[in-house]
Design an enzyme around this catalytic site. Structure first.
Site, PDB file in Angstrom:
ATOM      1  N   TYR A  63       0.856  -1.192   0.000  1.00 34.23           N
ATOM      2  CA  TYR A  63       0.000   0.000   0.000  1.00 34.23           C
ATOM      3  C   TYR A  63       0.884   1.231   0.000  1.00 34.23           C
ATOM      4  CZ  TYR A  63      -3.664   3.251   1.724  1.00 34.23           C
ATOM      5  OH  TYR A  63      -4.536   4.305   1.895  1.00 34.23           O
ATOM      6  N   LYS A  79      -1.716  -1.642  -3.701  1.00 29.85           N
ATOM      7  CA  LYS A  79      -2.701  -0.569  -3.721  1.00 29.85           C
ATOM      8  C   LYS A  79      -1.902   0.714  -3.945  1.00 29.85           C
ATOM      9  CE  LYS A  79      -6.046   1.897  -0.817  1.00 29.85           C
ATOM     10  NZ  LYS A  79      -6.599   2.058   0.557  1.00 29.85           N
TER      11      LYS A  79
END
Length: 282
Positions: free
Chosen positions: A125, A153
């Site tokens: 992320y 992400k």
């Protein structure tokens, strides 16, 4: 997933169950628990573990459950990730270490240590706006070679970087948008989907946009993107998740307030989100 609270700002597990059912019914295919939108900084360690166990039980295999276990301490993240895996989650969401600003090599070693300590899939992320540092494409692609690091992400908003990752990623490594408004543009650049905030309240509409794109109806997907953009932007007129929680309440999904240091959004902003949702419905 936002974390539902009662009037005393304790986790309300009855509301959690109802929210899980709402998300599944409106098109969510995986649920991230205790991410930024779930107010992870103000959830205790024990609250998170209990929440993981509870959502896994409620989801009952219908959707994947992904636990937010990343932090800026590698040792703590390793231990917490092992606990989350034992709680039955399907995967982990691991944020770039914040505040201590590691080098690219430091990031690589951090994520490598966590991934090697568990057997379940890991999702990176990258969100420089919150962590104050960017994980570059080379580091992401290097980490993608680790077998159980399966996705990222990507919330940098840097399309050069995003395109480099999608172009060079090994087969099976998935790139997700971390920003609702970039869902369609990033999918056009090779991303796989979205880790979404807005899908709490417009999940069905986002599903239609994504399906239209995947089925080659690009003009229809673009039209959906235009229609949904006011919602995407409106939900971030105040710090996330204050307005998405307010929007859920408007739709009859009770999730309570936010914990300090977050405070409820100003009523003018709540009214603006209400107006935009009504315009979409109309």
């Amino acid at each position: 997933m936002v974390t539902p609270f009662d009037q005393n700002l304790q986790i309300d597990f009855v509301k959690v169950d109802k929210l899980v059912e709402h998300l599944i019914a409106t098109g969510t295919t995986s649920i991230v628990v205790a991410g930024t939108t779930g107010e992870s900084p103000t959830l205790s360690h024990d609250e998170k573990i209990t929440l993981f166990q509870h959502v896994v039980k409620q989801a009952a295999g219908r959707v994947k459950v992904i636990a937010g276990t990343g932090s800026n301490s590698t040792a703590d993240s390793v231990h917490f990730s092992q606990e989350a895996a034992a709680a039955g989650v399907d995967g982990l969401l691991l944020v770039v270490p914040y505040y201590n600003k590691p080098s690219q090599e430091g990031m690589y070693q951090h994520f490598k240590a966590i991934a090697e300590a568990v057997e379940i899939p890991c999702v990176l992320y990258n969100i420089p706006g919150r962590t104050s540092i960017n994980m570059d494409a080379d580091t992401t692609l290097r980490l993608a070679e680790i077998p159980n690091i399966v996705a990222t992400k990507e919330s940098s908003g840097d399309f050069g970087q995003i395109s480099e990752i999608t172009a060079r990623a090994p087969e099976g490594f998935l790139v997700y948008s971390g920003d609702d408004i970039l869902t369609l543009p990033m999918m056009a650049a090779g991303a796989y989907g979205i880790v979404s905030v807005a899908s709490h309240v417009i999940g069905e509409e986002m599903t239609q946009m994504i399906n239209a794109f995947l089925e080659g109806r690009t003009a229809e997907a673009a039209e959906w993107h235009k229609r949904l953009t006011p919602i995407f932007k409106g939900l971030f007129l105040a710090t996330n998740p204050t307005l998405v929680k307010a929007a859920l309440e408007m739709q009859g999904v009770q999730v309570g307030g936010v914990r300090l240091p977050l405070v409820a959004a100003e009523e003018t902003l709540v009214a603006e989100v209400r107006k935009r949702l009504q315009q979409l419905q109309g």
